[in-house]
Design a protein around this motif. Structure first.
Motif, PDB file in Angstrom:
ATOM      1  N   UNK A 176       0.826  -1.213   0.000  1.00  0.00           N
ATOM      2  CA  UNK A 176       0.000   0.000   0.000  1.00  0.00           C
ATOM      3  C   UNK A 176       0.862   1.266   0.000  1.00  0.00           C
ATOM      4  N   UNK A 177       2.033   1.201   0.658  1.00  0.00           N
ATOM      5  CA  UNK A 177       2.934   2.361   0.683  1.00  0.00           C
ATOM      6  C   UNK A 177       3.463   2.688  -0.712  1.00  0.00           C
ATOM      7  N   UNK A 178       3.389   1.707  -1.619  1.00  0.00           N
ATOM      8  CA  UNK A 178       3.794   1.925  -3.012  1.00  0.00           C
ATOM      9  C   UNK A 178       2.593   2.162  -3.916  1.00  0.00           C
ATOM     10  N   UNK A 204       2.304  -6.801  -7.177  1.00  0.00           N
ATOM     11  CA  UNK A 204       3.762  -6.839  -7.085  1.00  0.00           C
ATOM     12  C   UNK A 204       4.349  -7.926  -7.975  1.00  0.00           C
ATOM     13  N   UNK A 205       5.493  -7.613  -8.568  1.00  0.00           N
ATOM     14  CA  UNK A 205       6.167  -8.585  -9.428  1.00  0.00           C
ATOM     15  C   UNK A 205       7.676  -8.500  -9.212  1.00  0.00           C
ATOM     16  N   UNK A 219       8.345  -7.854  -5.437  1.00  0.00           N
ATOM     17  CA  UNK A 219       7.531  -8.885  -4.794  1.00  0.00           C
ATOM     18  C   UNK A 219       8.368  -9.704  -3.812  1.00  0.00           C
ATOM     19  N   UNK A 220       9.566 -10.122  -4.235  1.00  0.00           N
ATOM     20  CA  UNK A 220      10.420 -10.929  -3.376  1.00  0.00           C
ATOM     21  C   UNK A 220      10.961 -10.115  -2.211  1.00  0.00           C
ATOM     22  N   UNK A 235      -9.966  -3.611  -9.709  1.00  0.00           N
ATOM     23  CA  UNK A 235      -9.953  -4.551 -10.812  1.00  0.00           C
ATOM     24  C   UNK A 235      -8.595  -5.229 -10.899  1.00  0.00           C
ATOM     25  N   UNK A 236      -8.596  -6.571 -11.020  1.00  0.00           N
ATOM     26  CA  UNK A 236      -7.341  -7.325 -11.151  1.00  0.00           C
ATOM     27  C   UNK A 236      -7.527  -8.422 -12.197  1.00  0.00           C
TER      28      UNK A 236
END
Length: 349
Positions: A235-237, A244-245, A249-250, A348-349
């Motif tokens: 959320x901070x991003x 995230x990818x 993500x990692x 939407x995702x």
């Protein structure tokens, strides 16, 4: 309401859960198609293949991380079992074990550690994925999002209970090998000797109560804290976890895993100390398991129960948990599975 949801699962009669958390969760039936979870995506299918991939990833990540940290666990267990001798902290403990037994002493119990935690990780991570998807399917989009922390807590508690049935005999063998290096030469010989000398219950399941007391709060904190921490980092991003990818993500998996690991270690440490003690030969004298545990707790004292070996455990569990969530995501990606994530249903995702 949990019980209403669980009635739709094949093993519902074997589980009883409190009904207060989702008091109005089943006002209406979820409109999500069978096998799909609308709270995450309208076109993603979570089926047996997905759960098996989650279980495999969980088994691998737990076996690798626990195996890699076996030397730390050996020292931590020695500190808990014999604080009068191993009283020089984590680094000093390493030196003491090496001086007494050689470097190989730090790998005592590696066999049961790797095998036991592969099995435990299989049921724990696979079970958490299964349970949280089932809750989300039955609660519907909005209520699943609103109650995601409760879903994490319930899912992880149920999954851990099942996993501990399989873990307990191997953990009992590991602790006996660490506390008595001359007891046996490895997993198979150690388990066979424990069974023949003490029997199934006393040998393998004398620590079942403590392992539940340790592992269930630990796992509940681990998944709930990691989920919340990862959500806040995303959320901070300006994103959700599902967005995230790659390295981001990692990185989030790693950082949130450290936070979750330290929190889980502190919560579960008293029971971890009791588990280490009760599996030591003769610990707590004779009588029932609860009687022995009571004696051990009174002998140690509350403060020591909560603090002896805590530093080593925080280092171990913080590192271990971060590694587990990182490896879990890596293995899931390698299998082609896209991990289930909660997100606001309006998005939407």
């Amino acid at each position: 309401v949990f019980s209403q949801i669980l009635k739709k699962m094949s093993f519902s009669r074997a589980l009883v859960l409190p009904q207060s958390v989702f008091a109005s969760a089943m006002d209406k039936k979820s409109t999500a198609p069978r096998g799909k979870v609308m709270a995450t995506s309208a076109d993603k299918v979570y089926d047996l293949n997905y759960y098996l991939k989650g279980a495999l990833a969980g088994g691998i990540c737990c076996a690798v991380t626990h195996g890699a940290l076996c030397p730390v666990d050996v020292v931590k267990t020695r500190i808990q079992l014999d604080p009068a001798t191993y009283n020089r902290g984590l680094i000093g403990g390493f030196k003491q074990v090496i001086a007494a037994e050689g470097a190989a002493g730090l790998l005592t119990g590696l066999g049961p550690t790797v095998v036991g935690y592969f099995i435990q990780g299989w049921f724990k991570f696979g079970g958490v994925e299964f349970f949280k998807v089932q809750f989300a399917k039955n609660l519907g989009d909005q209520k699943a999002w609103d109650n995601k922390t409760a879903i994490y807590l319930a899912s992880s508690a149920m999954a851990e209970f099942i996993a501990d049935i399989f873990l307990c005999p191997l953990e009992a063998t590991r602790i006996r090998l660490v506390s008595q290096p001359t007891f046996a030469t490895g997993l198979i010989s150690g388990a066979a000797k424990l069974m023949s000398t003490e029997g199934l219950i006393n040998g393998f399941y004398s620590g079942f109560g403590p392992i539940l007391m340790k592992q269930i709060p630990y796992t509940m904190a681990k998944f709930a804290v990691q989920g919340e921490a990862a959500d806040r980092m995303a959320a901070s991003m300006g994103k959700t976890q599902a967005d995230l990818t790659g390295g981001t993500k990692l990185g989030v998996s790693l950082a949130s895993g450290v936070i979750a690991g330290v929190a889980a270690a502190i919560i579960s440490h008293p029971a971890d100390t009791l588990l280490s003690k009760v599996n030591k030969a003769g610990a707590g004298g004779t009588g029932s398991i609860m009687t022995r545990l009571g004696r051990i707790a009174s002998e140690i004292g509350f403060m020591k129960l909560c603090t002896v070996g805590l530093g080593a455990r925080c280092v171990m569990i913080g590192t271990l948990t971060a590694g587990q969530f990182l490896l879990f995501d890596v293995v899931m990606d390698l299998t082609g599975a896209e991990k289930f994530h909660f997100h606001p249903p309006a998005e939407k995702h």
